[in-house]
Scaffold this active site. Structure first.
Site, PDB file in Angstrom:
ATOM      1  N   PHE A  98      14.424 -51.001  77.061  1.00 16.14           N
ATOM      2  CA  PHE A  98      15.447 -50.679  78.053  1.00 16.14           C
ATOM      3  C   PHE A  98      16.770 -51.379  77.762  1.00 16.14           C
ATOM      4  O   PHE A  98      17.548 -51.613  78.670  1.00 16.14           O
ATOM      5  CB  PHE A  98      14.936 -51.019  79.461  1.00 16.14           C
ATOM      6  CG  PHE A  98      14.074 -49.922  80.045  1.00 16.14           C
ATOM      7  CD1 PHE A  98      14.644 -48.841  80.695  1.00 16.14           C
ATOM      8  CD2 PHE A  98      12.699 -49.963  79.915  1.00 16.14           C
ATOM      9  CE1 PHE A  98      13.859 -47.813  81.217  1.00 16.14           C
ATOM     10  CE2 PHE A  98      11.892 -48.948  80.439  1.00 16.14           C
ATOM     11  CZ  PHE A  98      12.485 -47.871  81.095  1.00 16.14           C
ATOM     12  N   HIS A 127       8.756 -60.905  67.431  1.00 17.48           N
ATOM     13  CA  HIS A 127       8.632 -61.170  68.874  1.00 17.48           C
ATOM     14  C   HIS A 127       7.919 -62.499  69.100  1.00 17.48           C
ATOM     15  O   HIS A 127       7.277 -63.033  68.195  1.00 17.48           O
ATOM     16  CB  HIS A 127       7.826 -60.066  69.570  1.00 17.48           C
ATOM     17  CG  HIS A 127       8.620 -58.813  69.831  1.00 17.48           C
ATOM     18  ND1 HIS A 127       8.764 -57.827  68.908  1.00 17.48           N
ATOM     19  CD2 HIS A 127       9.321 -58.407  70.939  1.00 17.48           C
ATOM     20  CE1 HIS A 127       9.506 -56.847  69.414  1.00 17.48           C
ATOM     21  NE2 HIS A 127       9.866 -57.170  70.640  1.00 17.48           N
ATOM     22  N   LYS A 131       3.157 -61.836  72.612  1.00 14.38           N
ATOM     23  CA  LYS A 131       3.191 -60.361  72.675  1.00 14.38           C
ATOM     24  C   LYS A 131       1.854 -59.817  72.188  1.00 14.38           C
ATOM     25  O   LYS A 131       1.352 -60.201  71.135  1.00 14.38           O
ATOM     26  CB  LYS A 131       4.349 -59.809  71.836  1.00 14.38           C
ATOM     27  CG  LYS A 131       4.472 -58.298  71.956  1.00 14.38           C
ATOM     28  CD  LYS A 131       5.795 -57.784  71.421  1.00 14.38           C
ATOM     29  CE  LYS A 131       5.873 -56.267  71.405  1.00 14.38           C
ATOM     30  NZ  LYS A 131       5.764 -55.637  72.726  1.00 14.38           N
TER      31      LYS A 131
HETATM   32  P1  NAD Z   1       3.109 -60.539  80.506  1.00 14.10           P
HETATM   33  O1  NAD Z   1       1.779 -60.674  79.849  1.00 14.10           O
HETATM   34  O2  NAD Z   1       3.922 -61.772  80.746  1.00 14.10           O
HETATM   35  O3  NAD Z   1       2.950 -59.774  81.910  1.00 14.10           O
HETATM   36  C1  NAD Z   1       2.116 -58.674  82.127  1.00 14.10           C
HETATM   37  C2  NAD Z   1       1.646 -58.735  83.564  1.00 14.10           C
HETATM   38  O4  NAD Z   1       0.928 -57.541  83.851  1.00 14.10           O
HETATM   39  C3  NAD Z   1       0.695 -59.912  83.827  1.00 14.10           C
HETATM   40  O5  NAD Z   1       1.056 -60.588  85.018  1.00 14.10           O
HETATM   41  C4  NAD Z   1      -0.662 -59.234  83.946  1.00 14.10           C
HETATM   42  O6  NAD Z   1      -1.562 -59.938  84.805  1.00 14.10           O
HETATM   43  C5  NAD Z   1      -0.257 -57.890  84.539  1.00 14.10           C
HETATM   44  N1  NAD Z   1      -1.288 -56.875  84.352  1.00 14.10           N
HETATM   45  C6  NAD Z   1      -2.127 -56.688  83.304  1.00 14.10           C
HETATM   46  N2  NAD Z   1      -2.970 -55.656  83.538  1.00 14.10           N
HETATM   47  C7  NAD Z   1      -2.630 -55.173  84.763  1.00 14.10           C
HETATM   48  C8  NAD Z   1      -3.136 -54.126  85.551  1.00 14.10           C
HETATM   49  N3  NAD Z   1      -4.150 -53.344  85.137  1.00 14.10           N
HETATM   50  N4  NAD Z   1      -2.559 -53.899  86.763  1.00 14.10           N
HETATM   51  C9  NAD Z   1      -1.534 -54.664  87.205  1.00 14.10           C
HETATM   52  N5  NAD Z   1      -1.025 -55.689  86.495  1.00 14.10           N
HETATM   53  C10 NAD Z   1      -1.563 -55.936  85.284  1.00 14.10           C
HETATM   54  O7  NAD Z   1       3.920 -59.507  79.602  1.00 14.10           O
HETATM   55  P2  NAD Z   1       5.484 -59.180  79.632  1.00 14.10           P
HETATM   56  O8  NAD Z   1       6.166 -59.923  78.533  1.00 14.10           O
HETATM   57  O9  NAD Z   1       5.999 -59.289  81.014  1.00 14.10           O
HETATM   58  O10 NAD Z   1       5.454 -57.636  79.181  1.00 14.10           O
HETATM   59  C11 NAD Z   1       4.813 -56.654  79.960  1.00 14.10           C
HETATM   60  C12 NAD Z   1       4.883 -55.311  79.250  1.00 14.10           C
HETATM   61  O11 NAD Z   1       6.248 -54.896  79.139  1.00 14.10           O
HETATM   62  C13 NAD Z   1       4.339 -55.323  77.820  1.00 14.10           C
HETATM   63  O12 NAD Z   1       3.727 -54.082  77.550  1.00 14.10           O
HETATM   64  C14 NAD Z   1       5.600 -55.483  76.975  1.00 14.10           C
HETATM   65  O13 NAD Z   1       5.447 -55.017  75.653  1.00 14.10           O
HETATM   66  C15 NAD Z   1       6.546 -54.620  77.776  1.00 14.10           C
HETATM   67  N6  NAD Z   1       7.977 -54.880  77.572  1.00 14.10           N
HETATM   68  C16 NAD Z   1       8.760 -53.772  77.544  1.00 14.10           C
HETATM   69  C17 NAD Z   1      10.123 -53.917  77.429  1.00 14.10           C
HETATM   70  C18 NAD Z   1      10.984 -52.690  77.461  1.00 14.10           C
HETATM   71  O14 NAD Z   1      12.226 -52.802  77.426  1.00 14.10           O
HETATM   72  N7  NAD Z   1      10.366 -51.487  77.563  1.00 14.10           N
HETATM   73  C19 NAD Z   1      10.703 -55.193  77.328  1.00 14.10           C
HETATM   74  C20 NAD Z   1       9.858 -56.306  77.378  1.00 14.10           C
HETATM   75  C21 NAD Z   1       8.493 -56.134  77.513  1.00 14.10           C
END
Ligand code: NAD
Length: 216
Positions: A98, A127, A131
């Site tokens: 994003f 990363h 990750k």
């Molecule tokens: P993180 O591990 O810090 O957080 C993930 C959260 O989701 C945790 O609190 C976990 O408990 C929760 N979770 C896991 N399974 C779940 C479920 N079934 N239901 C509800 N909650 C659940 O990870 P993060 O760094 O915050 O990243 C989260 C996601 O976002 C990853 O897939 C990452 O690759 C993605 N991401 C995307 C972008 C983007 O711009 N699209 C940017 C950064 C991260």
């Protein structure tokens, strides 16, 4: 804006909460593993969590008639099918990145990769060491824009928020394009733009370029 957050306890969840609340948005639904707090009806649900959350997130969007902004990576074809089907009911914005810089990066590759047809190409993404997926969803998006089979190398070190380099090289020259995210705020800010877009958009399945180009 009244919004819900899936992955509310995660690193992106924290960033999104801070950024959205600084704009006066109201967090009315928090979802995480073993955590469900409902304080109202969300207009939009933002999901940055894990692929296995997708079926529940889709169900919640239908239950509340809420639009969806989803940034979770490592989605499979089945997840995309669920999201596209949801797009027949509400507005869905899906992107593996994003940030505006990556959207520009995509456009650059789309328009100029053909100039490097005879050059080698390699994508390197770096990363933070927590990750879970590799290669990154962003690297896969960039590869798609190059439009040919390209190797991707993934480094998982330290606290790096996200770095992507596309190299083109021939025997005598190297050309590289690089993007670095300097904080997670950039993704939260893009997610908010996408959420505001959803409030005005017709139902459908959109990407972040649609949001930036205002293609409603
Ligand atoms: P993180 O591990 O810090 O957080 C993930 C959260 O989701 C945790 O609190 C976990 O408990 C929760 N979770 C896991 N399974 C779940 C479920 N079934 N239901 C509800 N909650 C659940 O990870 P993060 O760094 O915050 O990243 C989260 C996601 O976002 C990853 O897939 C990452 O690759 C993605 N991401 C995307 C972008 C983007 O711009 N699209 C940017 C950064 C991260």
């Amino acid at each position: 804006m009244k919004y819900g957050l899936v992955g509310a306890k995660g690193k992106m969840g924290k960033e999104i909460r801070e950024l959205f609340s600084s704009h006066g948005d109201d967090l009315v639904l928090e979802v995480d593993v073993d955590h469900f707090v409902e304080r109202g009806i969300p207009e939009v649900i933002v999901d940055f969590s894990s692929p296995n959350a997708v079926p529940t997130t889709v169900e919640l969007c239908k239950r509340y008639s809420a639009h969806l902004v989803i940034g979770t990576t490592a989605l499979t074809q089945e997840h995309f099918e669920l999201l596209r089907e949801l797009g027949q009911h509400v507005a869905v914005v899906q992107s593996f990145n994003f940030s505006e810089g990556i959207a520009i990066f995509q456009k650059l590759l789309r328009n100029f990769s053909r100039l490097f047809t005879d050059w080698d190409c390699w994508i390197v993404e770096t990363h933070h060491n927590q990750k879970k997926d590799a290669p990154s969803g962003t690297a896969l998006m960039l590869k798609r824009e190059v439009g040919r089979e390209v190797p991707i190398s993934s480094l998982r070190i330290g606290g790096i928020f996200g770095e992507h380099v596309v190299y083109f090289a021939n025997a005598n020259e190297v050309f590289e394009i690089k993007h670095s995210a300097l904080s997670r705020k950039v993704f939260a800010s893009g997610a908010r733009k996408a959420a505001l877009f959803c409030l005005k958009a017709k139902k459908g399945f959109y990407n972040f370029l649609d949001v930036l180009e205002g293609g409603i």
